[in-house]
Write a protein that holds these residues in place. Structure first.
Motif, mmCIF file in Angstrom:
data_model
loop_
_atom_site.group_PDB
_atom_site.id
_atom_site.type_symbol
_atom_site.label_atom_id
_atom_site.label_comp_id
_atom_site.label_asym_id
_atom_site.label_seq_id
_atom_site.Cartn_x
_atom_site.Cartn_y
_atom_site.Cartn_z
ATOM 1 N N GLN A 486 0.817 -1.210 0.000
ATOM 2 C CA GLN A 486 0.000 0.000 0.000
ATOM 3 C C GLN A 486 0.859 1.273 0.000
ATOM 4 O O GLN A 486 0.724 2.145 0.855
ATOM 5 N N PRO A 487 1.792 1.433 -0.973
ATOM 6 C CA PRO A 487 2.651 2.621 -0.998
ATOM 7 C C PRO A 487 1.931 3.809 -1.624
ATOM 8 O O PRO A 487 0.861 3.676 -2.233
ATOM 9 N N SER A 488 2.562 4.967 -1.494
ATOM 10 C CA SER A 488 2.070 6.156 -2.202
ATOM 11 C C SER A 488 2.798 6.332 -3.524
ATOM 12 O O SER A 488 2.264 6.953 -4.450
ATOM 13 N N TRP A 489 4.022 5.793 -3.570
ATOM 14 C CA TRP A 489 4.831 5.916 -4.777
ATOM 15 C C TRP A 489 5.453 4.566 -5.133
ATOM 16 O O TRP A 489 5.882 3.810 -4.261
ATOM 17 N N VAL A 490 5.501 4.306 -6.433
ATOM 18 C CA VAL A 490 6.251 3.172 -6.961
ATOM 19 C C VAL A 490 7.314 3.741 -7.900
ATOM 20 O O VAL A 490 6.992 4.328 -8.928
ATOM 21 N N ILE A 491 8.580 3.584 -7.483
ATOM 22 C CA ILE A 491 9.690 4.068 -8.302
ATOM 23 C C ILE A 491 10.231 2.891 -9.114
ATOM 24 O O ILE A 491 10.684 1.892 -8.547
ATOM 25 N N LEU A 492 10.179 3.011 -10.429
ATOM 26 C CA LEU A 492 10.660 1.945 -11.316
ATOM 27 C C LEU A 492 12.099 2.234 -11.716
ATOM 28 O O LEU A 492 12.379 3.252 -12.361
ATOM 29 N N GLN A 493 13.017 1.368 -11.316
ATOM 30 C CA GLN A 493 14.431 1.494 -11.705
ATOM 31 C C GLN A 493 14.575 0.837 -13.079
ATOM 32 O O GLN A 493 14.421 -0.368 -13.219
ATOM 33 N N CYS A 494 14.852 1.640 -14.111
ATOM 34 C CA CYS A 494 14.716 1.199 -15.512
ATOM 35 C C CYS A 494 16.047 1.014 -16.233
ATOM 36 O O CYS A 494 16.063 0.928 -17.464
ATOM 37 N N GLU A 495 17.145 0.932 -15.498
ATOM 38 C CA GLU A 495 18.450 0.842 -16.151
ATOM 39 C C GLU A 495 18.543 -0.343 -17.101
ATOM 40 O O GLU A 495 19.174 -0.271 -18.156
ATOM 41 N N ALA A 496 17.909 -1.483 -16.742
ATOM 42 C CA ALA A 496 18.017 -2.699 -17.557
ATOM 43 C C ALA A 496 16.964 -2.781 -18.652
ATOM 44 O O ALA A 496 16.974 -3.718 -19.457
ATOM 45 N N ILE A 497 16.044 -1.828 -18.693
ATOM 46 C CA ILE A 497 15.002 -1.841 -19.734
ATOM 47 C C ILE A 497 15.597 -1.261 -21.016
ATOM 48 O O ILE A 497 15.997 -0.095 -21.046
ATOM 49 N N THR A 498 15.647 -2.066 -22.056
ATOM 50 C CA THR A 498 16.265 -1.636 -23.316
ATOM 51 C C THR A 498 15.253 -1.308 -24.402
ATOM 52 O O THR A 498 15.629 -0.792 -25.455
ATOM 53 N N ASP A 499 13.973 -1.608 -24.164
ATOM 54 C CA ASP A 499 12.963 -1.313 -25.186
ATOM 55 C C ASP A 499 11.581 -1.302 -24.543
ATOM 56 O O ASP A 499 11.353 -1.949 -23.508
ATOM 57 N N ILE A 500 10.693 -0.572 -25.151
ATOM 58 C CA ILE A 500 9.281 -0.554 -24.742
ATOM 59 C C ILE A 500 8.472 -0.611 -26.025
ATOM 60 O O ILE A 500 8.486 0.341 -26.813
ATOM 61 N N ASP A 501 7.776 -1.734 -26.267
ATOM 62 C CA ASP A 501 7.019 -1.834 -27.514
ATOM 63 C C ASP A 501 5.608 -1.281 -27.326
ATOM 64 O O ASP A 501 5.237 -0.792 -26.248
ATOM 65 N N VAL A 502 4.806 -1.347 -28.368
ATOM 66 C CA VAL A 502 3.472 -0.740 -28.352
ATOM 67 C C VAL A 502 2.598 -1.366 -27.280
ATOM 68 O O VAL A 502 1.882 -0.668 -26.540
ATOM 69 N N THR A 503 2.641 -2.693 -27.167
ATOM 70 C CA THR A 503 1.837 -3.381 -26.158
ATOM 71 C C THR A 503 2.232 -2.951 -24.751
ATOM 72 O O THR A 503 1.372 -2.699 -23.892
ATOM 73 N N ALA A 504 3.537 -2.857 -24.501
ATOM 74 C CA ALA A 504 4.013 -2.459 -23.180
ATOM 75 C C ALA A 504 3.638 -1.010 -22.884
ATOM 76 O O ALA A 504 3.316 -0.657 -21.736
ATOM 77 N N ALA A 505 3.672 -0.155 -23.907
ATOM 78 C CA ALA A 505 3.289 1.245 -23.712
ATOM 79 C C ALA A 505 1.827 1.353 -23.291
ATOM 80 O O ALA A 505 1.479 2.108 -22.367
ATOM 81 N N ALA A 506 0.966 0.592 -23.958
ATOM 82 C CA ALA A 506 -0.456 0.603 -23.590
ATOM 83 C C ALA A 506 -0.648 0.078 -22.176
ATOM 84 O O ALA A 506 -1.500 0.572 -21.414
ATOM 85 N N MET A 507 0.142 -0.928 -21.788
ATOM 86 C CA MET A 507 0.059 -1.476 -20.442
ATOM 87 C C MET A 507 0.443 -0.422 -19.405
ATOM 88 O O MET A 507 -0.206 -0.276 -18.366
ATOM 89 N N LEU A 508 1.529 0.327 -19.671
ATOM 90 C CA LEU A 508 1.957 1.368 -18.735
ATOM 91 C C LEU A 508 0.877 2.436 -18.560
ATOM 92 O O LEU A 508 0.672 2.943 -17.453
ATOM 93 N N GLU A 509 0.208 2.768 -19.655
ATOM 94 C CA GLU A 509 -0.866 3.769 -19.573
ATOM 95 C C GLU A 509 -2.006 3.266 -18.691
ATOM 96 O O GLU A 509 -2.494 3.982 -17.804
ATOM 97 N N ARG A 510 -2.424 2.016 -18.899
ATOM 98 C CA ARG A 510 -3.508 1.445 -18.085
ATOM 99 C C ARG A 510 -3.086 1.328 -16.626
ATOM 100 O O ARG A 510 -3.868 1.631 -15.717
ATOM 101 N N LEU A 511 -1.846 0.871 -16.413
ATOM 102 C CA LEU A 511 -1.376 0.679 -15.046
ATOM 103 C C LEU A 511 -1.309 2.008 -14.303
ATOM 104 O O LEU A 511 -1.711 2.100 -13.129
ATOM 105 N N ASP A 512 -0.821 3.059 -14.962
ATOM 106 C CA ASP A 512 -0.713 4.356 -14.303
ATOM 107 C C ASP A 512 -2.093 4.908 -13.963
ATOM 108 O O ASP A 512 -2.306 5.456 -12.868
#
Length: 571
Positions: A486-512
């Protein structure tokens, strides 16, 4: 294109044929070293070429034809100065498995020779095509653990298949299990003299290299077995005199219906051959301070295979043992291979009866020794402590070769490599990060350490590209963390993320949107600039606040902790 050692830029012909450039820049002081190394190399080219030809289901002399053609072909087009090509123990079973079903009982040996030749040509054309297309990366399609498993299975299969020959008898078995059963059932038919000769040869091959590597063990073993058989006239099966002369170049014509199964086999041979060749070339070139050229290597080995196919030969690969012998003998250039080929030519023209008394059981011992060098079971014990899943995949590849056959086994190995890739990206490692007292930076609890976390904040690291196959797993793990903490913030450490495709982008929008509805905010740390631009181009800044992207976790925490009005993000 860089200039050569003498300051002249290679011509277009020399760029296509490195052997021509090597001839122009050849130094006289290298000649003696190359001649000596070539003669020493020939001492192992002959017995190994003959042994591996039998492993491929072909007459021994075809192994010598193969050796001559591929060495000359690679000397003209290969970029490595001392890499030695030739018949290979890892390819023999593949060739045998490919041509045997296409040879009808009663066919002349010429049928099998033509099929093997056509297979070599197909392999060569595929490799040349990959090189011209600059597709050298296909050599990496087999992961290390799967390749080890395949080689271990191949070693076991080869050893079991050679046991009857080592004992002086033969079987008609087609599968590993049948071969093993028939060997046990017919063991009482063994020729004791042949078995003793084979075991003696094998002992020399295994023990002598541990004492000294200055003397080629295969030369001592083969010459010793041949001389003893000739002197004492032992009652055992021998190679017999080789056909006199050299083969004429000809296109290995086969029936159209044979091309497709040969093509399937060729793909497997290409993967195994190129993986070994690129790795070996890299290793030896690094020791000489030279850089490997994967695409040129493909063209070189492809040309060698085509040449072998046109001279009644079969598919070839690089050889670590023969290359090591050439290097230890002082080889400077590919002239060493040409000299070795020349010695083999002299053998066929004038001394074709020299090895007539070589026992077939001794040849079986040469093959068994080569097979044992393929196996590496020790690496499994080491990897087991680190990644047990890799060991299980390796064992699965081994089982595929043993119980399904070498051709199906290579397909299993390829499939396992692909599944391994997708598995590691479908289910990557995601970890909660925190501080560890006495240590700098941010860490996961992988070592069982107790993490110190900021209240109301979860720092989560994702170690893979975000794409369609793992987007759901990512969002699921984030939701589980949110439900648990039950946090107020979720900080995503993205150093290892090398790509974000269309499906993942839509997922991030829904999740946010979902998290915002619960009063929870997302922040992104160390996301690559290229991916930040991609997020903007996807139009996600309508949901993902552009101010919630930070260069470090500390920057994000400082901004979150700042009171409203001082540049802190709004709640």
């Amino acid at each position: 294109m860089q200039a050569d050692e003498r300051g002249a830029k290679p011509t277009r012909l020399e760029r296509q044929l490195p052997g021509v450039a090597a001839l122009r820049t050849y130094k006289g002081e290298w000649l003696r070293s190359d001649l000596v190394a070539g003669v020493v190399l020939a001492a192992i080219l002959v017995p190994q070429g003959m042994a591996y030809a039998e492993l491929a289901g072909l007459p021994p002399v075809n192994g010598l034809y193969t050796t001559i053609a591929c060495l000359v072909g690679y000397a003209l087009t290969g970029p490595s100065k001392i890499l030695v090509l030739g018949p290979d123990s890892s390819l023999g079973p593949l060739i045998f498995a490919a041509i045997t079903p296409l040879v009808i009982a009663g066919d002349e040996p010429a049928k099998a020779i033509a099929l093997a030749g056509m297979l070599a040509v197909i392999v060569g054309l595929i490799e040349i095509g990959l090189g011209v297309g600059k597709l050298g990366f296909v050599a990496d399609l087999l992961s290390s653990e799967v390749q080890v498993g395949y080689m271990n299975g191949l070693a076991i299969t080869i050893v079991v298949g050679q046991l009857p020959k080592l004992c002086g008898f033969s079987t008609d078995a087609d599968t590993f299990v049948e071969e093993l059963r028939e060997f046990v059932e017919h063991f009482d038919e063994r020729n004791s003299t042949a078995l003793a000769m084979g075991l003696g040869t094998l002992a020399v091959l295994l023990v002598l290299p541990r004492i000294t590597r200055r003397i080629p063990a295969v030369l001592v073993a083969v010459v010793g077995a041949t001389v003893l058989t000739a002197i004492f006239d032992f009652d055992l099966s021998t190679v017999g005199a080789l056909p006199e002369g050299l083969p004429r170049p000809e296109v290995p014509l086969t029936e159209v219906n044979d091309v497709w199964p040969l093509l399937v086999a060729a793909v497997g041979i290409v993967l195994v051959s190129l993986t070994d060749t690129i790795a070996l070339s890299t290793s030896f070139n690094a020791r000489r301070g030279e850089q490997v050229q994967p695409n040129r290597e493909m063209i070189g080995i492809g040309t060698a295979n085509v040449a072998a196919g046109f001279f009644q030969g079969f598919a070839v690969s690089s050889s670590s043992s023969r290359t090591a012998v050439a290097e230890q003998s002082g080889a400077k250039t590919q002239l060493t291979g040409v000299v070795g080929a020349g010695v083999v030519v002299l053998l066929l023209l004038f001394f074709n009866g020299l090895l007539a008394d070589l026992p077939n059981s001794a040849l079986a011992a040469v093959v068994i020794a080569a097979a044992l060098s393929l196996a590496d079971f020790g690496v499994l014990a080491r990897v087991w402590k680190v990644r047990r899943s890799a060991v299980m995949l390796s064992l699965a590849a081994t089982a595929g070769v043993i119980f399904l056959g070498v051709l199906d086994g290579i397909l299993v190995a390829i499939a396992l490599s692909i599944l391994l890739f997708f598995h590691r990206n479908w289910w990557p490692y995601g970890a909660v990060l925190g501080r560890v007292p006495g240590r700098e930076g941010w860490h996961s609890d992988a070592r069982g350490e107790r993490l110190v976390e900021d209240p109301g904040i979860v720092v989560f690291r994702w170690e893979a590209p975000l794409f369609f196959a793992n987007a759901g797993i990512f969002s699921q793990q984030v939701r589980e963390l949110v439900d648990e903490r039950q946090p107020s913030w979720v900080i995503l450490q993205c150093e290892a993320i090398t790509d974000i495709d269309v499906t993942a982008a839509a997922m991030l929008e829904r999740l946010d949107n979902e998290l915002n509805a619960r009063g929870i905010h997302l922040a992104f740390v160390e996301l690559r600039t290229r991916l930040q631009d991609l997020v903007r181009d996807y139009g996600l800044h309508k949901t993902l606040d552009a101010d919630h992207f930070y260069d470090s976790i500390e920057d994000a925490l400082d901004d979150i902790a700042s009171p409203p009005g001082d540049g802190a993000p709004e709640s």
